[in-house]
Structures are given as C-alpha cells and as structure tokens.
Design a protein around this motif. Structure first.
Motif, PDB file in Angstrom:
ATOM      1  N   MET A   6       0.825  -1.203   0.000  1.00 20.91           N
ATOM      2  CA  MET A   6       0.000   0.000   0.000  1.00 20.91           C
ATOM      3  C   MET A   6       0.866   1.263   0.000  1.00 20.91           C
ATOM      4  SD  MET A   6      -2.841  -1.418   2.714  1.00 20.91           S
ATOM      5  CE  MET A   6      -3.986  -0.025   2.642  1.00 20.91           C
ATOM      6  N   HIS A  57     -11.699  10.593  -0.867  1.00 23.67           N
ATOM      7  CA  HIS A  57     -12.170   9.218  -0.726  1.00 23.67           C
ATOM      8  C   HIS A  57     -11.879   8.393  -1.977  1.00 23.67           C
ATOM      9  CE1 HIS A  57     -15.002   5.850  -0.323  1.00 23.67           C
ATOM     10  NE2 HIS A  57     -14.922   6.058   0.978  1.00 23.67           N
ATOM     11  N   LEU A  60      -8.189   7.589  -2.185  1.00 26.26           N
ATOM     12  CA  LEU A  60      -7.803   6.516  -1.268  1.00 26.26           C
ATOM     13  C   LEU A  60      -8.245   5.151  -1.766  1.00 26.26           C
ATOM     14  CD1 LEU A  60      -8.670   8.263   2.129  1.00 26.26           C
ATOM     15  CD2 LEU A  60      -6.381   7.747   1.263  1.00 26.26           C
ATOM     16  N   GLN A  61      -9.371   5.103  -2.472  1.00 24.93           N
ATOM     17  CA  GLN A  61      -9.862   3.832  -3.011  1.00 24.93           C
ATOM     18  C   GLN A  61      -8.865   3.213  -3.975  1.00 24.93           C
ATOM     19  OE1 GLN A  61     -12.453   2.041  -2.254  1.00 24.93           O
ATOM     20  NE2 GLN A  61     -14.169   3.320  -1.596  1.00 24.93           N
ATOM     21  N   HIS A  64      -6.419   0.919  -1.884  1.00 25.46           N
ATOM     22  CA  HIS A  64      -7.094  -0.340  -1.579  1.00 25.46           C
ATOM     23  C   HIS A  64      -8.534   0.031  -1.264  1.00 25.46           C
ATOM     24  CE1 HIS A  64      -6.965  -4.638  -0.519  1.00 25.46           C
ATOM     25  NE2 HIS A  64      -7.930  -4.331   0.332  1.00 25.46           N
ATOM     26  N   VAL A  66     -11.807   1.030   0.404  1.00 27.49           N
ATOM     27  CA  VAL A  66     -11.976   1.668   1.708  1.00 27.49           C
ATOM     28  C   VAL A  66     -13.322   1.273   2.311  1.00 27.49           C
ATOM     29  CG1 VAL A  66     -12.147   3.879   2.915  1.00 27.49           C
ATOM     30  CG2 VAL A  66     -10.512   3.609   1.023  1.00 27.49           C
ATOM     31  N   TYR A  69     -14.171   6.089   5.834  1.00 22.76           N
ATOM     32  CA  TYR A  69     -13.240   7.219   5.856  1.00 22.76           C
ATOM     33  C   TYR A  69     -13.921   8.337   6.633  1.00 22.76           C
ATOM     34  CZ  TYR A  69     -10.149  10.961   4.183  1.00 22.76           C
ATOM     35  OH  TYR A  69      -9.270  12.011   4.108  1.00 22.76           O
ATOM     36  N   ALA A  79      -8.685   6.349   7.493  1.00 20.90           N
ATOM     37  CA  ALA A  79      -9.227   5.399   6.526  1.00 20.90           C
ATOM     38  C   ALA A  79      -9.123   3.995   7.098  1.00 20.90           C
ATOM     39  CB  ALA A  79      -8.471   5.488   5.204  1.00 20.90           C
ATOM     40  N   PHE A  81      -9.297   0.450   5.739  1.00 22.51           N
ATOM     41  CA  PHE A  81      -9.311  -0.271   4.477  1.00 22.51           C
ATOM     42  C   PHE A  81      -9.919  -1.654   4.645  1.00 22.51           C
ATOM     43  CE2 PHE A  81      -5.895   2.846   4.007  1.00 22.51           C
ATOM     44  CZ  PHE A  81      -6.196   3.401   2.778  1.00 22.51           C
ATOM     45  N   GLU A  82     -10.444  -2.173   3.563  1.00 23.70           N
ATOM     46  CA  GLU A  82     -11.134  -3.467   3.598  1.00 23.70           C
ATOM     47  C   GLU A  82     -10.215  -4.603   4.049  1.00 23.70           C
ATOM     48  OE1 GLU A  82     -14.212  -4.107   3.242  1.00 23.70           O
ATOM     49  OE2 GLU A  82     -15.162  -2.574   1.995  1.00 23.70           O
ATOM     50  N   ASN A  83      -8.912  -4.463   3.885  1.00 27.30           N
ATOM     51  CA  ASN A  83      -7.982  -5.511   4.297  1.00 27.30           C
ATOM     52  C   ASN A  83      -7.610  -5.423   5.774  1.00 27.30           C
ATOM     53  OD1 ASN A  83      -6.329  -3.288   4.292  1.00 27.30           O
ATOM     54  ND2 ASN A  83      -4.993  -3.998   2.630  1.00 27.30           N
TER      55      ASN A  83
END
Length: 278
Positions: A6, A57, A60-61, A64, A66, A69, A79, A81-83
């Motif tokens: 990232m 936003h 940032l997507q 990875h 998001v 946020y 943020a 993140f999905e991970n």
C-alpha cells in the motif's frame, strides 16, 4: 506485508497526480518500526486551487478498497481499508506545508529519504529537514512539571470518583493518568523513544522488573482491584517525584498529596447518599 504494498501504491499515485505537490510519510514505517499490525500515515499537500475539489475518498480507493473514511476524535482523517489496515491521512493545501516544521519534538525520522514520498519543488524537504535525526530529548523542567501536575490532577479526580463508587469512571481516569505516569517511568529508565504513545512497545522498552511493577498498577473495574491499582500508581508516582524535587525543585502540591493519601488509605465501602456530578 500488506502495508508495504500500500505504501508503494501511495508513492505511485502521488507521482502520477500533478495536483499533488508534496507528500510525507510519518509514523512506524518512516522510522523502520512498521510491522503487520501497524498503520500507514501520510501528509499529502494539494495545489491550493485544487484542494476543495480534490476527491480524497476516491483517491484513497485507489490504494485499496476503503470500508470507512472519517474524522476521528483527534481530528485525524482516518481510513479503514477493507484488508484491515488503518490509514491516517492529512490532506492539506500546499500553502500550509510549513506546518511540518511545527511537528519538531513530536515526529521524527532517520533521513529525508525515509519520509519524503514526493517533493516537486524542494520546499517540503526544507521544512521536513528539522525532523531528521533520532528521538527528541525529553525531560526539561517545564515538561516534567506539566507531567506531574496533570498526573496529580487525575489521581485526585480518580480517587474522588473511586470513593464515590463510580468504578467505570475511575477505571477510565486511571488509564488517562497512566499516560503521564508512563512518561515519568520512561524518563527514569531512559527509554523515551516512544514518548508520544508511552504504552507502545512497553514490554520491550522497560526492564522486566519495571514492567512487572507497572502491571500491579493496572486493574479491571472491580473496587478492590481499582483501589490496589490506584495505590500502586500513586506510590510509584511519589517515588518518581523525588528526583524532580531534588534537581528541578518541582513537587507534588503537599495539600493535594495529603488529600490523595487520605482518599486511598482505606478499603472501599459503599457510600450512602453520595451526590452525583463533579
């Protein structure tokens, strides 16, 4: 490591976007302490005329996906993140770049190369150069006095609500008090590298005996545990206060020390008719 991927993505995105004039990485990865559980943290400076329309936003997507946020309680743009990686992003106008100099005493990094992601004009590197080096020196008279007075205040506050029977509130106040206690402990042990977040890496930064003693200052929200933890914290604070008293003429206010002693000298008994508030 997800974070390294990232971080590289942030580098790429910044270099490709002409609206971004400078970017700085700070935090764990800038000082080579980042691991799989660390946040990623950046200050990103946008051309003034583009700032109001810069799609934070959406941008940032591209790092990875998001999940959320938002601005947290400290005013940080955060943020999630999905991970599962957390990111702290300070998007600012290019004309605000000089703010970086004001971070001296808080942020630091070993070299400009470790922190500067992008600097189109050279201006960011000039401001950031004051942050290059090791962790700042700690423990001046003004700083020690601030620590001691804040800790005194929270110990008195916590001892009062503890005796009132507000155990959850007393527990929360003890946690706040430990921010100051841990800094005094770190000063006494000469381990101030993680000063801004004094509980960070405490298990390895303190000697084993000191860490074990700190454990005795912690508690759950049960009355007996809390009284024990408050007494242990207060006793240690008074010991740590002896050195500033000798070398800096800084003391715990005697009348307040006596009051806290009184409040913590007896076992908890349920108060009758105690008033709320305060």
């Amino acid at each position: 490591m997800l974070q390294l991927t990232m971080i590289k993505r942030v580098h790429d995105l910044c270099s490709r976007d002409e609206g971004i004039v400078g970017a700085l990485m700070f935090g764990s990865f800038a000082i080579d302490e980042g691991d799989a559980f660390s946040d990623i943290e950046f200050a990103i400076f946008i051309q003034d005329e583009r700032f109001d329309t810069f799609p934070q936003h959406t941008w940032l997507q591209q790092i990875h996906p998001v999940a959320a946020y938002f601005i947290d309680d400290f005013g940080h743009h955060t943020a999630l993140f999905e991970n599962g990686v957390r990111g702290e992003f300070h998007f600012m106008r290019a004309s605000e770049m000089s703010v970086v100099e004001s971070w001296k005493g808080y942020a630091w990094f070993p070299s400009l190369d470790a922190a500067v992601v992008l600097d189109r004009s050279g201006e960011l590197s000039r401001y950031a150069s004051v942050l290059v080096g090791g962790p700042p020196e700690r423990g001046g008279a003004a700083e020690v006095e601030r620590l001691m007075l804040n800790l005194t205040n929270l110990m008195l506050f916590g001892a009062n609500v503890l005796n009132r029977g507000e155990f959850a509130r007393a527990w929360a106040l003890l946690s706040r008090a430990h921010e100051y206690l841990l800094k005094l402990i770190r000063l006494s042990e000469g381990t101030t590298a993680h000063w801004p977040t004094p509980s960070r890496a405490l298990e390895s930064d303190l000697s084993p005996a000191t860490y074990e003693r700190y454990v005795t200052c912690t508690a759950g929200a049960q009355p007996d545990e809390l009284f024990s933890a408050y007494r242990a914290s207060w006793t240690w604070f008074k010991e740590l206060a002896q050195e500033p008293k000798k070398t800096l003429n800084i003391t715990i206010p005697p009348s307040i020390a006596q009051k806290v002693d009184e409040l913590l000298s007896q076992a908890y008994s349920s108060p009758s008719g105690a008033a709320s508030g305060g």
